[in-house]
Each structure stands twice: as C-alpha cells, then as structure tokens.
Design an enzyme around this catalytic site. Structure first.
Site, PDB file in Angstrom:
ATOM      1  CE  LYS A 215      -4.057   1.795   2.524  1.00 14.34           C
ATOM      2  NZ  LYS A 215      -4.993   1.500   3.637  1.00 14.34           N
TER       3      LYS A 215
ATOM      4  CB  SER B 130      -8.007   3.525   2.601  1.00 14.57           C
ATOM      5  OG  SER B 130      -7.159   2.821   3.588  1.00 14.57           O
TER       6      SER B 130
ATOM      7  CB  SER C 151      -8.391   0.579   5.605  1.00 12.63           C
ATOM      8  OG  SER C 151      -9.220   1.692   5.560  1.00 12.63           O
TER       9      SER C 151
END
Lengths: 95, 497, 488
Positions: free
Chosen positions: B80, B155, B179
């Site tokens: 990420k 996310s 997330s």
C-alpha cells in the site's frame, strides 16, 4: 449549530484555505456529521476514564546512544526550496 | 492453476522443490499486471520490470547457493502506498506528496526485504487511507475485479484488487477502521488486521495513530498466517509496539474449531446489514456449528456508538498527524505566495482532496477550545466502554463473529455525495480498531457474483486462534477456488484444468 | 498622593538537557553544527516516523525536579501541542500538558541588599515538564522575502520550569535565574549557557497597587538573552506599566519583546485569538512509570546542593556572605571542598581561596577550573597549614602563592627552595633586635621619650633585617623586652 464563522475559524486553525462557497459547504457537511456523532451524548460515561490507546505499552524508552543522521543532501532532496543548507520558506509575517 | 493465482505456500513448495524459479514467478505476475492493470488500476507505482526480475534472480541465486530461505523468498508482493519505501515514491495517493521519495524504509518493508520477498509496486488507496472505496485517490479509482463497475472497497483497495486480480501473490495494507478487512471482503480475499502493537507502525504514514495497524491481504488464511509471521514483532522504533514473542502462526492452524465458544454480537448483525450479507453470515455460522464450534448470540450494547466515537477520534488524530504537510520540507508547495502562512494554506487547499480536508476540519473542531470535552473527551470515554464490553465478552467467548461489511461492493459514485453514507460502511469494523483487537475477514459467500466477507474478532494478541478458526471455516466452505471473471493471460503453459 | 505599586513577576525557564541525543530520536545534539546535518526522519517530521523517548532525558528531568524539591508524578505522560511554524516540523510539539513530570517545588536563594545584608528568599515552582525544542529560523544571507529553516535543534530535550508569581523585583528575578542556573549546574543535567540558548527565560510581569490581592494585567516578555537583560528588561517594563497606569492609561495583555540594543520592550502585535493549541494525549507514546525506587535512587544520586552547602559552610564558621559566594559557584565550591578534605582550616582556607588565589587568577583572566590554574586545592591547603603551624608568616604566604600561581610548585617546595621558613629562634631574633637598636639610637631615644609609635618602625626594621621571615609575635616580644631592659 455550527456557524459559518466557526467554520472559518476552524479552517484558519487547520491552515486550509477555503473559499466562501467552500465554507458554506462545510457548514452543511460538518454539521450533519456532528449531528450524527452527537449521539455520543446518549452513552452513559459517568466515571469512565478516557482511553487514548486500547492496548497500552508502558515504559518503552531508548538508550541515549547517537545514531548516524541523514546526509544533508538526502534531507534537502525532497525540499521544495532550499538555500545554504536550509529549507527556504516565504517570510513569516507576524500576525 | 495459473502461477499468478497461486498461494504463497503453494508457490513456496514449488520454489523449494526447484520446479519453479522466482524469476519465472515474477515474470508471470508482471505479465498478468500488463494484461489486467488497465482494467483494474491497482497500482499507483510499478517498479521497473528489470529491477523486479533482478531481485527475483538474486533470490534464485541465493537458493542455488543453498541459503536458508524464508517462506516469502521470491514471492511478488504489493505494498500500500502509505508504507515508506526508500528510493521509491510514497504518496498515500495524495497530490500533496507528489514526487516525494522517502529516504527510509518502513520496518515492515525492511522485514520483507530481509525475507527476500520481491516488492513489485505501490498500490492505490483512498488518500491518506481516509475512505472506504478507493475513490478518494488523487490518481484514479481502482476497480473491483469481480465487477469493474464497482469499487474494491477501501482504503487498501489497490492492495485488495491486486491480490484478487492476480497482480500480486500477497499484499500489505493498513487498517484504521476496516481498511484491510472491508476491501478484502469486497474483493473476495483474506484480510487480517493484527492486534494494535503486533506489527510495527514505523514507516506507515499515520492517519490515526491509536488505531492504525499494518496487515496482510492474501488469497487464503494460511498465507495470511505466513505474511503476519514475517512482519510481526517488536520494533524499538515504535514505542507502541508489543515486546511479546511472535508465535508460529502455522503451528496450530489445522487444529480446528471443535469446542470453541463463539459469540455473535447482536449489534453487528442488525439494522443496516443487507439481507444477503446476513444470510451468508448465518450460513457460515451453521457451518462453524457443524465443525464443532459452540455459537451464541451476545450483546455489546455500546457498539452502535462505535462509529460516532471513531468519527471523532480518527479525524482528531488525523488533524494533528497531517499538520506536517506544510510544503516546507517535502512534497507539494503552491508557488507565488507572499508569506509563509499563505503558502501553507494554499498548499494544503490544493494538495489535499476534499475528504482529507473535511476530516482535518472535523478533527480540528473536535479538539478546539470549548469543544474538546463534548467531542474528543466524550469519544474517549465511550471508547473505554467499548473496550470493557469486549473484555467482558472475551471472558465467555474465544472469538466473536460478524459480517465484515454490511453490504457487498457498491457502484462507483454511489456513496460519494454523502460522507455519512460512506462512513456507515465501517460499522462492523471500527469497534475492533477502537479496542485494538485482531480480526480477520474471509470470504463466506457470494451474492450476484459479488463476494461477502465474514469477520472473526479475537482476543488481544490472539491472532493464532482467529487464524485457526478462519482456516477451519475456509477448508470446509471451499469457496477459495472461485476467481474473479477477468480475462486470462493467454500463455502457452496454461495450467488451468 | 501617588499610588505605590507592587511588581509581580513569574518566570518560565527553558533548559536544554545535556543528553548525547535528542528527546525522541538518536540524532546528536552538539551546538553549532552546519544547518540540517543533525537530523533524521523523526526530527524532520517525515511521514511515518515515530518518536521513542530518551531514557536519560527523563532521568535528567527527574533529577532537576528533585533538586527543586518538586512532587513527582508517578507516571510520565505525553501530550501534543498543536501549532504551526516553519521550525516546528510535525506541526505539533510533544510536551507534557495535563500531567507535568513534577509540581509544587521551591527554589531558595539569598539576595544581598543595598546595606550589605543578605536576605533569604524562596520562590515556589508551579510545574516542571519535559518537551522537545524547535528548530531555528533565520533571515541572514537569504533573499529579502525568505526565511531559512535549520532543524538541528528540533527535538533537543528541554525542561520547562514555571515559577509561581512570587518574584517582587527585577533584581530578584535575575538572582532567581542565577540561583536556578547554579542549581542545575550542580545536578549536571544541563550546561545552562544563556549565550548558547541552553537556558532561556520568558517573564510574566504585572503591577498592582500595594495591598491589592488580585493580579494586574499580565504582559509576557520574551527575548531576554542574558542575566543582565532579564533585569534590565523587567526594570523597563515595570516602569512602563507604572507610568502608563499613573497617566491614566490601561495595560494591554500582550507579548512584548526586549530589544537589548535600544533597551526597550516593544509589542510584537500578535493576535492572541490565534492560540488554540488543541492539546491532546500523544497517541504515539505510552506512559512510563517513575517508580518510588527509581525516584529514590535518583534523589540519592543528587550531589550536595547550594542551599545545603551554604548551611554547611556557615556551620564551619564562614560568614553568610563567604558561604554564599562559595556555594553559588560550583567550581569554586568544589575547590574549597577539596581544600577542606586536604585538611585546610575552613575560615582561613576560604580567605586564602576567595581573596588571595581568586584575586591573582582574576588579574590574569584564568578561571579556577581552568587547566591554566596551576594551584591545586591540596597545594593551597598546604599553604594554609604552613601559616597555621608557624612555618611561614602571612606576609611570606602571599609571596609563596605568587610563585605557586606562576610555576605550579607546591607551597612547601617554594618555602624550602627560597629559604622562607619563619625564624622563631629567639637567639637569632635577639641578635637582629640588638643590631637594629644599636643602628638607630635617635629613634630609640625618641621612643623612650614617649613617641610610642616608633615601636612599629623598629619592628619593621627587624623584619627587614630578617628578610621578612621573623616570627612577628616573637619580634614584638623581644623588642619590647629589650627596649624596657635598656631603659633601666
């Protein structure tokens, strides 16, 4: 009720420039969110201590042993503006 | 099965046996990315092909020398974009960090490098991890591999979509209010949020420091255990990191769920949970019962207020954490300002997207003079109540079970107009972050071709038990073979049966 | 009749701790390094970096707190203070707000009044807490509209010591600050150099009519860079406030800066509304326990502090003034204590040290703890003992000390090499007396006619004849006897 003047002050405090229209938008948006979270007041928290971290680690410290700092070249590589080894910013005007 | 669709443990067996080289594996994944990335947009930064292959070859050379290699050696992994990677961009999918090259590696990135995992790129996310759909990215939305008209969740949507679409064998994400788990649920993969402090946060760009945790997104539960084992452990650079020993998460993973007492919090299966999700979760509970688990409904009465507490605490911390984006030392700066303050305000107005600005405003307000007690102070007290209710529940239950998200993946734009509509997506996941607990999401069914996720919440530091439970369910439910309806890479040696 | 005003002053003092590394990262803290060469992701506030507290900084802060007789919080907790400035990299300062490390302490010191009396004073310490320093902004050598930021200092550990408004005069403020500096020097937790900024002082000043209980309007004074400027700035400010009130004006709550060159304070015209620091608990740091055992161990490790030292010196027979002069100067006190350990008599040693040795060193600009000071405490104690046991007399002692200062020789060596041993042999003295009497018949006759002050002249002549080495008491006795004897 959240007022536009309050929102203006919050934007100033948060250093986020906002146009008049944006401020009006925030009044509505933030107002709705705040109305929602205001339901917190329904919870009985009499005598409850606050929790700032659920699982707290205590006493984690560092020995006073020097580490090698970053090279200045590396430090300044990401700087939008620099001079004489310093980060350069527009003048700070006392308000 | 295609190489790019395989699991870490499956590939590792073949790598170790010499049936497969890390270079071949990397080639297969890079080719898959070339083939589907245009449709999915999982990445915000892809490393150069040659760099990736060179690293893979180095692993092969290491293996040839007879070096002892860990379970991630040669495995292509996606990160990420809020994990700092030295020499590579780290943008948090924000314009304010455009062009920023971190001068240091996050601790988890160091761990992966030590294990000789092959990092293939940085994945898309909601800007600064604020969002549940990956639509709040400054770059582009990421599409759900199961239906490209829908969001992958967020996310960590880029990481989830990459793993689901075969663009990475595993990925790391971060979870502040769901997330990792919610995009895992939307993309039909496994996502694990470890206990707060189990994995070092050093080098994870902070959203809400008291809630953030890094964790794996993988194809199956065993892989989640392997990746967790590789990144967990104490780090002297993170004062909130837990000094406890890291157990062998694979050791008891086959031990099943017979005799385990599981609680199902009524508050996480009620109003707001879609019927199809509810029925999939109930079916999963039946299967767990068949497997010998002892399941009861239970009540944690303050859970309906977790979302309210979360949407005070997380923005409050974020408003402070994001104060450092000032255009002075790194990142974007708006030119042509007459004063420092003007530069600062304009840089932030331009550099942050609307959701980030909204949360900074919200958090600033919640901490400001005269409102602190009403919002932040109250939220912290409610948090105490939630923690205590979990503690009480865990006196009786080994783990708690719920849906991961109240719905399946939604369409683009569906929730963008109203922030609250987006926030309610997190109702099942945020209580876990508030209490710092470990939780895993794994697929438990499909509806209209879209995956549904089951969440299993564990006691603090007891990742082993939820992995064992999840593994038992996964083996019995046998949903893992189902793959998203994406085009296949046309390759000569297509192994699909 | 004009109203008489009383001054009320409280001081906020920031002290940099003398640790090797910063408060929350391993960067070195050396003063004067080139800009941005002592920085890392943590003190630069780079995204993703995290603070880890320096154990020694906490131990030092605790030591300072105990020296100030504070009550110690059993838990050390951290908060964030949010504000924006280019030299504050994270946009917040990690500090201790809700729970300072320590509260309710005292600083005792004495102040010498115009009539020479010393008065004991006690100023209460409201709180002492830890925090991290900011970087530095500069305009020098940069394009006209720019500010340069150097973050070497960012993250250096500080303690902030806030006094109660117990100070009543600008002079007292200066003496408080000097006493605080001395105390911290004793503890060794800081080098407390105002000129290098490791000791910084802000003041809150107000005036009120004598007899009034409530405080007047507070004005904060910043930018006082020396002990002298603290006193000068406060004198200026008190006069300004009193003049303003007497001419019917009103005092505005504000921050004013001291201009050391023009010797005035001026308003910095900052908008007070802007300060909403939004303090909240620092989520990146857990608490740290200051166990009773650790606190006690730290207390035991404290050296003897100025007040106790001063009391001890007085009990040894020193005057309050001498005791205070010695105790307020750590290197001097340490020299004196070493003299005592070497067997020096307290009062005589103090005089020899503060008058004779310091006088000589001051003339050459050498400090007592300087390696260029070639006289050791034991050598000076030996000199004192040579006087006490009659080996040399006081006058010769000064001569011996001159040579000790120059050559570093011990007292005994100088005395032996130059044959300065005091002559106490009565026969030798009698011989010298008789030859002086013989050589000065007129003076002897005049003395006998009643000019008694000529006795001194004759003593002088005897001393001269013995090159100063004669035992003065013996000379007196023999001379008197001889003069009487001859008259019969």
């Amino acid at each position: 009720m959240l007022t536009k003047e309050q929102v203006r002050q919050v934007a100033a405090l948060a250093r986020v420039r906002a146009s008049d229209d944006e401020l009006t938008g925030y009044v509505a948006e933030l107002g709705r969110i705040l109305d929602h979270v205001a339901r917190l007041q329904e919870v009985d928290t009499e005598g409850m201590p606050p929790t700032s971290r659920a699982l707290e680690q205590r006493g984690i410290l560092r020995e006073d042993m020097p580490q090698v700092p970053l090279l200045r070249e590396t430090v300044l590589a990401n700087a939008p503006d620099e001079r004489h080894g310093m980060f350069l910013v527009p003048r700070v005007v006392e308000e | 099965m295609e190489l790019y669709e395989s699991t870490v443990h499956g590939l590792q067996t073949r790598l170790a046996a010499g049936e497969l080289s890390a270079e071949e594996l990397a080639e297969a994944v890079l080719e898959r990315i070339d083939h589907v990335e245009e449709d999915i947009h999982s990445f915000v930064y892809r490393r150069l092909r040659e760099e990736v292959l060179a690293e893979a070859r180095a692993v092969d050379a290491s293996r040839m020398r007879g070096d002892a290699l860990g379970p991630l050696a040669g495995i292509p992994i996606a990160l990420k974009d809020n994990l700092n990677t030295r020499g590579l961009p780290t943008t948090c999918a924000s314009a304010i960090l455009e062009g920023y090259i971190a001068p240091y590696d996050a601790t988890v990135v160091e761990s992966l490098a030590q294990q000789q995992a092959v990092v293939i790129g940085k994945t898309n996310m909601d800007e600064f991890a604020m969002g549940s759909s990956t639509e709040h990215s400054a770059y582009h939305p990421t599409r759900n591999p199961w239906d490209v008209g829908r969001v992958p969740g967020g996310s960590s949507g880029g990481s989830a979509a990459a793993v689901a679409a075969g663009e990475a064998i595993a990925a790391l994400g971060s979870d502040t209010g769901g997330s990792i788990r919610q995009p895992a649920s939307f993309c039909g993969i496994v996502g694990l949020k470890p206990t707060y402090g189990r994995v070092s946060r050093y080098g994870l760009v902070a959203f809400a420091s008291s809630l953030d945790q890094i964790g794996p997104l993988t194809r199956d539960v065993r892989d989640a255990a392997i990746v967790l084992g590789a990144i967990a452990g104490h780090d002297r650079r993170d004062a909130t990191s837990n000094p406890g020993e890291v157990p062998d998460y694979l050791a008891g993973i086959e031990s099943g769920c017979r005799g385990l007492r599981l609680g199902v919090p009524r508050q996480l299966l009620g109003e707001g949970v879609a019927a199809e999700v509810r029925s999939a979760v109930l079916a999963a509970l039946d299967l767990l019962t068949e497997l010998g688990a002892d399941i009861e409904e239970c009540s944690l009465p303050t859970l309906p207020h977790a979302l309210d507490a979360y949407y005070v605490i997380a923005p409050a911390e974020a408003s402070s954490n994001l104060a450092r984006y000032d255009g002075v030392r790194f990142g974007h700066r708006t030119r042509g300002s007459q004063s420092y303050r003007e530069m600062f305000e304009r840089t932030r107005a331009e550099g942050f997207g609307p959701e980030v600005r909204r949360r900074i405003m919200l958090g600033t307000y919640a901490l400001s003079a005269g409102y602190y007690d009403q919002y932040y102070g109250k939220a912290q007290q409610v948090r105490t109540r939630i923690c205590r209710e979990f503690e009480l529940a865990f006196e009786r239950y080994t783990a708690l079970v719920s849906p991961t998200a109240p719905t399946t993946a939604f369409r683009f734009g569906e929730r963008m107009a109203d922030p609250l509509q987006m926030y309610v997506n997190d109702i099942c996941t945020v209580p876990v972050n508030l209490a710092g607990l470990p939780a895993i999401s794994l697929p438990c069914g499909f509806h209209d071709g879209l995956p549904i996720g089951l969440q299993i919440i564990g006691r603090p530091m007891d990742e082993a038990t939820i992995l064992t439970l999840a593994h038992a369910y996964e083996q019995a439910a046998d949903l893992g073979r189902r793959r998203p309806p994406l085009s296949r890479v046309p390759m000569g040696n297509d192994r699909e049966e | 009749m004009a109203t008489v005003y009383e001054t009320v002053i409280g001081l906020e003092v920031h002290v940099e701790l003398a640790t090797e590394t910063k408060m929350f990262c391993g960067c070195p803290t050396a003063f004067g390094a080139p800009p941005n060469t002592q920085v890392c992701p943590v003190c630069l506030g780079l995204p993703g970096s995290l603070p880890v507290p320096n154990a020694r900084a906490i131990a030092y802060a605790l030591k300072a707190a105990l020296a100030l007789e504070c009550e110690i919080d059993p838990e050390c907790r951290w908060d964030r203070k949010n504000y924006h400035y280019p030299d504050l990299p994270k946009g917040y300062q990690i500090t201790q707000y809700a729970r300072p490390l320590a509260r309710s302490g005292h600083l005792r010191f004495s102040i010498t009044e115009t009539n020479g009396d010393t008065v004991d004073r006690e100023v209460r310490i409201r709180r002492l807490h830890m925090e991290e320093d900011t970087g530095k902004s500069t305009h020098e050598g940069l394009p006209g509209t720019s500010t340069g930021v150097d973050l070497n200092r960012a993250g250096v550990p500080l303690i902030e010591i806030v006094s109660e408004p117990d100070i009543r005069t600008p002079e007292e403020a200066r003496v408080y600050l000097q006493a605080l500096r001395t105390l911290l020097l004793y503890t060794g937790v800081s080098d407390v150099k105002m000129e290098e900024g490791s000791l910084r002082c802000d003041a809150n000043v107000s005036v009120r009519p004598v007899g009034e209980d409530t405080l007047g309007v507070l004005v904060e004074i910043k930018n006082m860079n020396s002990f002298r400027s603290v006193q000068r700035a406060l004198e200026f400010e008190v006069n300004r406030q009193v003049d303003l009130l007497q001419s019917g004006g009103r005092i505005v709550r504000e921050t004013r800066h001291w201009d050391d060159r023009r010797e005035i304070t001026f308003s910095s015209r900052s908008k007070e509304e802007a300060h909403d620091y939004r303090y909240f608990p620092e989520p990146d740091l857990g608490p740290c326990d200051l166990t009773p055992a650790f606190v006690e161990q730290t207390r035991q490790s404290l050296p003897e502090l100025p007040t106790a030292k001063c009391q001890r010196y007085i009990s040894l027979g020193l005057s309050g003034y001498d005791a205070s002069v010695l105790a307020m100067d750590p290197p001097l006190a340490s020299f004196f204590d070493a003299m005592l350990r070497a067997g020096g008599a307290p009062r005589e040693s103090a005089a020899l040290l503060t008058v004779e040795l310091l006088g000589r060193l001051n003339a050459t600009g050498i400090a007592i703890h300087d390696p260029a000071c070639r006289v050791t405490p034991s050598a000076l104690a030996e000199l004192q003992k040579l006087v006490a046991d009659g080996t040399i007399n006081g006058k010769i002692a000064k001569e011996v000390l001159d040579e000790m200062v120059q050559t570093g020789a011990t007292a005994r060596t100088v005395v032996e090499n130059r044959g300065l041993r005091q002559v106490s042999d009565e026969g030798a003295i009698l011989e010298a007396v008789r030859s002086v009497l013989t050589a000065n018949p007129v003076e002897v006759a005049d003395y006998r006619d009643g000019k008694e002050k000529l006795f001194g002249f004759l003593v002088g002549q005897v001393m001269k004849a013995t090159r100063g080495k004669a035992n003065p008491a013996l000379v007196n006795a023999v001379l008197r006897r001889e003069l009487q004897g001859r008259s019969e």
